[in-house]
Design a protein around this motif. Structure first.
Motif, PDB file in Angstrom:
ATOM      1  N   SER A 287       0.818  -1.213   0.000  1.00 45.53           N
ATOM      2  CA  SER A 287       0.000   0.000   0.000  1.00 45.53           C
ATOM      3  C   SER A 287       0.855   1.268   0.000  1.00 45.53           C
ATOM      4  O   SER A 287       0.478   2.273  -0.630  1.00 45.53           O
ATOM      5  N   GLU A 288       1.991   1.226   0.670  1.00 49.06           N
ATOM      6  CA  GLU A 288       2.839   2.412   0.714  1.00 49.06           C
ATOM      7  C   GLU A 288       3.332   2.772  -0.687  1.00 49.06           C
ATOM      8  O   GLU A 288       3.291   3.945  -1.095  1.00 49.06           O
ATOM      9  N   ARG A 290       2.044   1.719  -3.576  1.00 48.69           N
ATOM     10  CA  ARG A 290       0.895   2.045  -4.425  1.00 48.69           C
ATOM     11  C   ARG A 290       0.459   3.499  -4.198  1.00 48.69           C
ATOM     12  O   ARG A 290       0.121   4.208  -5.144  1.00 48.69           O
ATOM     13  N   ARG A 291       0.467   3.925  -2.947  1.00 48.54           N
ATOM     14  CA  ARG A 291       0.082   5.308  -2.648  1.00 48.54           C
ATOM     15  C   ARG A 291       1.094   6.281  -3.240  1.00 48.54           C
ATOM     16  O   ARG A 291       0.729   7.348  -3.762  1.00 48.54           O
ATOM     17  N   GLU A 295       0.225   9.234  -5.839  1.00 45.35           N
ATOM     18  CA  GLU A 295       0.622  10.623  -5.592  1.00 45.35           C
ATOM     19  C   GLU A 295       1.459  11.160  -6.743  1.00 45.35           C
ATOM     20  O   GLU A 295       1.322  12.330  -7.141  1.00 45.35           O
ATOM     21  N   TRP A 310      -5.202   5.439  -7.926  1.00 41.62           N
ATOM     22  CA  TRP A 310      -5.956   5.617  -6.692  1.00 41.62           C
ATOM     23  C   TRP A 310      -7.031   4.537  -6.545  1.00 41.62           C
ATOM     24  O   TRP A 310      -7.312   4.065  -5.445  1.00 41.62           O
ATOM     25  N   LEU A 313      -5.372   1.380  -5.366  1.00 46.26           N
ATOM     26  CA  LEU A 313      -5.022   1.503  -3.951  1.00 46.26           C
ATOM     27  C   LEU A 313      -6.259   1.366  -3.069  1.00 46.26           C
ATOM     28  O   LEU A 313      -6.250   0.635  -2.071  1.00 46.26           O
ATOM     29  N   THR A 317      -6.891  -1.265  -0.091  1.00 51.72           N
ATOM     30  CA  THR A 317      -6.939  -0.890   1.332  1.00 51.72           C
ATOM     31  C   THR A 317      -8.358  -0.797   1.873  1.00 51.72           C
ATOM     32  O   THR A 317      -8.575  -0.960   3.085  1.00 51.72           O
ATOM     33  N   ASP A 322      -8.703   6.811   1.102  1.00 54.16           N
ATOM     34  CA  ASP A 322      -8.267   6.528  -0.264  1.00 54.16           C
ATOM     35  C   ASP A 322      -9.435   6.627  -1.247  1.00 54.16           C
ATOM     36  O   ASP A 322      -9.284   7.162  -2.352  1.00 54.16           O
ATOM     37  N   GLN A 325     -10.139  10.294  -1.659  1.00 52.24           N
ATOM     38  CA  GLN A 325      -9.149  10.941  -2.508  1.00 52.24           C
ATOM     39  C   GLN A 325      -9.465  10.680  -3.986  1.00 52.24           C
ATOM     40  O   GLN A 325      -9.414  11.598  -4.815  1.00 52.24           O
TER      41      GLN A 325
END
Length: 422
Positions: A287-288, A290-291, A295, A310, A313, A317, A322, A325
């Motif tokens: 997830s880190e 992918r985020r 971004e 997004w 992700l 998650t 998310d 966003q």
């Protein structure tokens, strides 16, 4: 600061012996038995520098104290021999004290006095008596401005005391004298950096990169310096160049490269590195990461790639933040169906109902579904959205253009600027 911290250790060129033919030439004539005693002790120092030899030299110097001019000259020579022995035993401070005694004897000639001043200065520096050693070395350099080793030793002494402005001035002098090897170049660049003479430091590091392109530390130092100069784009470019050359490698260096691109205004390049790393298995699709990809594409304003990232992700998650966003980005970019879906998912996961209903209402209206829009605005009003009533009124009047704007600019979390520590 430890003496070796800068990776540059000055060579102490101690004159450990004296030619027997020069004993009388340098000062007053000595009696043959005195010359023989000095030469014998000198040989013992060269062979062993034992404690007994050192003690004999000190005792001889003590006996000659207060004698005539020739005795005082011989005393100075015995003190020099004792200092030589102490230095060989690693007792630098004691050796420096003996050289100090020797050079202060009035019968000593100017050349010997200068030579012993130089030796005392270097010994005091090596013994950690930095301030005193630097003062003595500066006196030596006043009369010997072309002593390259001495100039660089003075740079080191000032750096050890964190006297960065003075150290940088000594670097200037030392560079004019020439003979700057890789260790001295690194020392000079570090001094310039601490003295905030960044352009000079970067120029030296650039020279080093040309000659040592495979040294990863050289690339790291250059990128860190660019960050301190508030040039994140240059830092990213330097790291990229080091990465392409193969000097920088591995997961940690790759992650730093990605974050430097994000901070340096080249987010699309960061995203490309991430996608390549995913394909090759260099970085995990957690997830880190992918985020970070989402971004990066958002910062690059690559709409479809950002929305896709997004969505992937959020599906992974199932986090309200998310989904929200994704919904707000889609809303800001006019992707109404994506916005509606994501806002509903965000609300189901616990996101603020007032805002998500309000944005969904606008999205439904933009999609020409007034009935769904009205239901969303009513739900937003019931959840406490202050603008919902205005939207409902505009629907009743048949003029949605009179309703207030809803701020939902497409934004991604600001990437954290990587530390400039190499």
């Amino acid at each position: 600061m430890q003496w070796r911290q800068w990776g540059y250790v000055a060579t102490l060129c101690l004159s450990l012996g004296m030619a027997s033919t020069g004993v009388n030439a340098a000062g007053p004539a000595l009696a043959p038995d005195m010359v023989q005693a000095l030469e014998s002790l000198q040989q013992r120092m060269q062979d062993n520098a034992s404690e007994s030899a050192i003690d004999d030299a000190k005792s001889a110097a003590e006996r000659l104290q207060g004698g005539n001019r020739a005795d005082r000259w011989a005393r100075a020579l015995f003190l020099q021999l004792a200092a030589t022995g102490e230095a060989r035993q690693g007792r630098d401070a004691e050796a420096a004290d003996l050289f100090r005694q020797a050079r202060r004897i009035d019968s000593v000639d100017a050349d010997s006095r200068q030579r012993w001043l130089n030796q005392e200065a270097r010994l005091r520096l090596r013994a950690g008596q930095t301030s005193q050693g630097a003062q003595l070395l500066e006196r030596w350099l006043e009369d010997h401005p072309d002593d390259r080793d001495g100039l660089w030793l003075m740079v080191q002494a000032q750096a050890t005391q964190k006297q960065w402005t003075q150290a940088a001035q000594w670097v200037d002098r030392a560079r004019r004298a020439g003979d700057m090897d890789a260790d001295r170049r690194r020392l000079a660049a570090s001094v310039y950096q601490h003295a905030e003479r960044y352009d000079a430091a970067l120029a030296l590091l650039d020279d080093q990169l040309q000659s040592e392109s495979d040294d990863p530390q050289a690339w790291r130092r250059a990128a860190a310096l660019a960050q301190r100069m508030q040039q994140p784009g240059l830092a990213a470019a330097l790291w990229e160049a080091g990465w392409r050359r193969g000097a920088l490698a591995g997961e940690d260096d790759l992650e730093r490269l990605i974050r430097l691109h994000l901070a340096g205004g080249t987010p699309a390049r960061a995203a490309e590195h991430l996608e390549t790393a995913f394909e090759k298995g260099t970085l995990s699709r957690d997830s880190e990461h992918r985020r970070l990809l989402a971004e990066a594409w958002t910062s690059a304003r690559a709409h479809q790639k950002a929305l896709s990232a997004w969505r992937a992700l959020a599906e992974d998650t199932q986090a309200a933040a998310d989904w929200r966003q994704l919904g707000e980005l889609a809303y800001g970019w006019g992707e109404w169906s994506t916005a509606i879906e994501a806002l509903r998912q965000a609300r189901e996961q616990g996101a603020d109902p007032a805002r998500t209903w309000l944005l969904e209402g606008v999205s439904q209206l933009e999609s020409s579904d007034e009935e769904a829009a009205r239901e969303a605005f009513e739900a937003a009003r019931d959840a406490g959205a202050s603008q919902a009533e205005a939207w409902l009124a505009s629907l009743d009047e048949g003029d949605a253009g009179k309703a207030p704007d809803v701020d939902a600019s497409p934004k991604a979390p600001t990437p954290q600027t990587p530390s400039d520590t190499p």
